[in-house]
Design a protein around this motif. Sequence first.
Motif, PDB file in Angstrom:
ATOM      1  N   TYR A 254      -8.498 141.656  81.425  1.00  0.00           N
ATOM      2  CA  TYR A 254      -7.629 141.369  82.102  1.00  0.00           C
ATOM      3  C   TYR A 254      -6.133 142.332  81.070  1.00  0.00           C
ATOM      4  CZ  TYR A 254      -7.015 137.405  79.082  1.00  0.00           C
ATOM      5  OH  TYR A 254      -6.589 136.347  77.709  1.00  0.00           O
TER       6      TYR A 254
ATOM      7  N   HIS B 101      -7.670 142.530  86.375  1.00  0.00           N
ATOM      8  CA  HIS B 101      -8.869 141.904  85.898  1.00  0.00           C
ATOM      9  C   HIS B 101      -9.597 142.287  86.460  1.00  0.00           C
ATOM     10  CE1 HIS B 101      -7.639 139.838  89.398  1.00  0.00           C
ATOM     11  NE2 HIS B 101      -8.973 138.912  89.926  1.00  0.00           N
TER      12      HIS B 101
ATOM     13  N   GLU C  15     -10.946 134.328  95.847  1.00  0.00           N
ATOM     14  CA  GLU C  15      -9.588 134.308  96.477  1.00  0.00           C
ATOM     15  C   GLU C  15      -8.363 134.832  97.755  1.00  0.00           C
ATOM     16  OE1 GLU C  15      -9.688 139.372  95.049  1.00  0.00           O
ATOM     17  OE2 GLU C  15     -10.960 138.713  93.514  1.00  0.00           O
TER      18      GLU C  15
ATOM     19  N   THR D 296      -2.092 140.090  87.868  1.00  0.00           N
ATOM     20  CA  THR D 296      -2.859 139.685  86.981  1.00  0.00           C
ATOM     21  C   THR D 296      -4.222 141.002  87.176  1.00  0.00           C
ATOM     22  OG1 THR D 296      -2.265 138.138  86.075  1.00  0.00           O
ATOM     23  CG2 THR D 296      -3.778 139.361  85.186  1.00  0.00           C
TER      24      THR D 296
ATOM     25  N   SER E 240      -5.728 139.938  98.778  1.00  0.00           N
ATOM     26  CA  SER E 240      -5.862 140.640  97.211  1.00  0.00           C
ATOM     27  C   SER E 240      -6.578 141.925  97.353  1.00  0.00           C
ATOM     28  CB  SER E 240      -6.913 139.641  96.525  1.00  0.00           C
ATOM     29  OG  SER E 240      -6.292 138.641  95.689  1.00  0.00           O
TER      30      SER E 240
ATOM     31  N   GLN F 257      -1.728 141.681  79.703  1.00  0.00           N
ATOM     32  CA  GLN F 257      -1.999 140.297  80.075  1.00  0.00           C
ATOM     33  C   GLN F 257      -0.758 140.962  78.658  1.00  0.00           C
ATOM     34  OE1 GLN F 257      -2.396 137.018  77.503  1.00  0.00           O
ATOM     35  NE2 GLN F 257      -1.455 135.640  79.632  1.00  0.00           N
TER      36      GLN F 257
ATOM     37  N   GLN G  56      -9.014 131.882  85.587  1.00  0.00           N
ATOM     38  CA  GLN G  56      -7.757 132.208  87.115  1.00  0.00           C
ATOM     39  C   GLN G  56      -6.787 133.259  86.193  1.00  0.00           C
ATOM     40  OE1 GLN G  56      -6.201 128.378  87.469  1.00  0.00           O
ATOM     41  NE2 GLN G  56      -4.697 128.378  89.029  1.00  0.00           N
ATOM     42  N   ALA G  57      -6.625 133.783  87.549  1.00  0.00           N
ATOM     43  CA  ALA G  57      -5.501 134.971  87.133  1.00  0.00           C
ATOM     44  C   ALA G  57      -4.439 134.561  88.237  1.00  0.00           C
ATOM     45  CB  ALA G  57      -6.255 136.621  87.477  1.00  0.00           C
ATOM     46  N   SER G  58      -3.239 135.280  86.935  1.00  0.00           N
ATOM     47  CA  SER G  58      -2.000 134.472  87.892  1.00  0.00           C
ATOM     48  C   SER G  58      -1.779 136.077  88.585  1.00  0.00           C
ATOM     49  CB  SER G  58      -1.227 134.347  87.584  1.00  0.00           C
ATOM     50  OG  SER G  58      -0.443 135.375  86.303  1.00  0.00           O
ATOM     51  N   ILE G  59      -0.346 135.204  89.339  1.00  0.00           N
ATOM     52  CA  ILE G  59      -0.166 136.835  90.488  1.00  0.00           C
ATOM     53  C   ILE G  59      -0.395 137.957  89.895  1.00  0.00           C
ATOM     54  CG2 ILE G  59       1.365 137.382  92.898  1.00  0.00           C
ATOM     55  CD1 ILE G  59       0.766 134.466  93.858  1.00  0.00           C
TER      56      ILE G  59
END
Length: 55
Positions: free
Chosen positions: A11, A36, A50, A34, A54, A13, A29-32
Motif C-alpha cells: 500500500y 493497495h 469493498e 489508499t 471501489s 501511505q 483496512q485501507a482508508s478511502i
Amino acid sequence: MVLDGKVTMHYKQNGKQLSKRLEIGHIFQASIGTKHYGDPIGEARVFVIEQQSSV
C-alpha cells in the motif's frame, strides 16, 4: 481478512510504498483513496469487503 495462508499487502501511505505481512485472522483496512493490493505467499484464501464504488 486472511482465512488461510499468508498475504503481503502492499500500500501507499504519505507518498511512501509500504508493505505488511498478514497471516490467518489478520485484517487490513485501507482508508478511502489508499492504493493497495494483496500478494499471496503461495496459496491463500482471503475474505474481501469493498464499497460498491471501489475500482
